[in-house]
Scaffold this active site. Sequence first.
Site, PDB file in Angstrom:
ATOM      1  N   HIS A   1      20.358 -13.775 -17.021  1.00 29.08           N
ATOM      2  CA  HIS A   1      20.738 -14.168 -15.668  1.00 29.08           C
ATOM      3  C   HIS A   1      19.550 -14.867 -15.014  1.00 29.08           C
ATOM      4  O   HIS A   1      18.444 -14.882 -15.567  1.00 29.08           O
ATOM      5  CB  HIS A   1      21.178 -12.939 -14.854  1.00 29.08           C
ATOM      6  CG  HIS A   1      20.138 -11.874 -14.763  1.00 29.08           C
ATOM      7  ND1 HIS A   1      20.234 -10.661 -15.405  1.00 29.08           N
ATOM      8  CD2 HIS A   1      18.954 -11.856 -14.123  1.00 29.08           C
ATOM      9  CE1 HIS A   1      19.164  -9.948 -15.151  1.00 29.08           C
ATOM     10  NE2 HIS A   1      18.366 -10.650 -14.378  1.00 29.08           N
TER      11      HIS A   1
HETATM   12  C1  T46 Z   1      15.654  -8.913 -14.055  1.00 26.32           C
HETATM   13  C2  T46 Z   1      15.298  -8.253 -15.318  1.00 26.32           C
HETATM   14  C3  T46 Z   1      13.859  -8.474 -15.704  1.00 26.32           C
HETATM   15  C4  T46 Z   1      20.172  -1.297  -9.750  1.00 26.32           C
HETATM   16  O1  T46 Z   1      21.034  -0.553  -9.277  1.00 26.32           O
HETATM   17  N1  T46 Z   1      19.002  -1.504  -9.094  1.00 26.32           N
HETATM   18  C5  T46 Z   1      18.011  -2.318  -9.565  1.00 26.32           C
HETATM   19  O2  T46 Z   1      16.960  -2.451  -8.925  1.00 26.32           O
HETATM   20  C6  T46 Z   1      18.236  -2.980 -10.822  1.00 26.32           C
HETATM   21  C7  T46 Z   1      17.158  -3.901 -11.392  1.00 26.32           C
HETATM   22  C8  T46 Z   1      19.407  -2.768 -11.478  1.00 26.32           C
HETATM   23  N2  T46 Z   1      20.355  -1.951 -10.958  1.00 26.32           N
HETATM   24  C9  T46 Z   1      21.596  -1.702 -11.704  1.00 26.32           C
HETATM   25  C10 T46 Z   1      22.516  -2.911 -11.848  1.00 26.32           C
HETATM   26  C11 T46 Z   1      23.197  -2.641 -13.183  1.00 26.32           C
HETATM   27  O3  T46 Z   1      24.312  -1.814 -12.977  1.00 26.32           O
HETATM   28  O4  T46 Z   1      21.221  -1.353 -13.043  1.00 26.32           O
HETATM   29  C12 T46 Z   1      22.145  -1.869 -13.979  1.00 26.32           C
HETATM   30  C13 T46 Z   1      21.442  -2.736 -15.023  1.00 26.32           C
HETATM   31  O5  T46 Z   1      20.963  -3.928 -14.404  1.00 26.32           O
HETATM   32  P1  T46 Z   1      20.872  -5.315 -15.194  1.00 26.32           P
HETATM   33  O6  T46 Z   1      21.979  -5.420 -16.152  1.00 26.32           O
HETATM   34  O7  T46 Z   1      20.715  -6.409 -14.182  1.00 26.32           O
HETATM   35  O8  T46 Z   1      19.493  -5.091 -15.998  1.00 26.32           O
HETATM   36  P2  T46 Z   1      18.651  -6.152 -16.837  1.00 26.32           P
HETATM   37  O9  T46 Z   1      17.649  -5.368 -17.596  1.00 26.32           O
HETATM   38  O10 T46 Z   1      19.524  -7.067 -17.602  1.00 26.32           O
HETATM   39  O11 T46 Z   1      17.890  -7.045 -15.726  1.00 26.32           O
HETATM   40  C14 T46 Z   1      16.880  -6.460 -14.925  1.00 26.32           C
HETATM   41  C15 T46 Z   1      17.024  -6.893 -13.471  1.00 26.32           C
HETATM   42  O12 T46 Z   1      18.347  -6.576 -13.005  1.00 26.32           O
HETATM   43  C16 T46 Z   1      16.784  -8.368 -13.266  1.00 26.32           C
HETATM   44  O13 T46 Z   1      16.610  -8.638 -11.887  1.00 26.32           O
HETATM   45  O14 T46 Z   1      15.140  -9.977 -13.738  1.00 26.32           O
HETATM   46  O15 T46 Z   1      15.595  -6.853 -15.390  1.00 26.32           O
END
Ligand code: T46
Length: 137
Positions: free
Chosen positions: A50
């Site tokens: 993303h």
């Molecule tokens: C990024 C990379 C480096 C939350 O509730 N709070 C938070 O602060 C974050 C980061 C995530 N979440 C929830 C949202 C989803 O339900 O945690 C779950 C996993 O998030 P996501 O699929 O976005 O995780 P990554 O590892 O793909 O991405 C993350 C960050 O979201 C993103 O901003 O740049 O790490």
Amino acid sequence: MFNVGSLKFKRMSDGRGELTPIESEVDVPFNIRRVYYLTAIDSDVVRGRHAHRALHQVMICLNGSIEVTLDNTLERQTVVLDDPTVGLYVGPYVWREMHNFSADSTLLVLASDHYDESDYIRGYDVFQSEARRIFGA
Ligand code: T46
């Protein structure tokens, strides 16, 4: 690559181990409003996929190693993070994919704002068209 940079933090070493301080708006170029970290990621998992519209972040691999592929629609590059005194700055409109997590890896992320799902661009096609409109890429 625009909106991407490498930050080097100082390491204080005095015979008792090592300490790396990071101060908001001093060692990173924004006010830190959120911190999160990734652990226990299998090596075949790809995370991220993303971009953000407004968020600024710094990624620091505290332990082990992680690869981060960055794409701004014009260029694509892969960075290896394996040094806890190095931060990878990633600003708005940079597509990121984190992969090749070593079994012992911990990725710490410093973010400029609270969690806001509406700031995410989770489709590559949408990312491309928004980035091209904004940057004329
Ligand atoms: C990024 C990379 C480096 C939350 O509730 N709070 C938070 O602060 C974050 C980061 C995530 N979440 C929830 C949202 C989803 O339900 O945690 C779950 C996993 O998030 P996501 O699929 O976005 O995780 P990554 O590892 O793909 O991405 C993350 C960050 O979201 C993103 O901003 O740049 O790490």
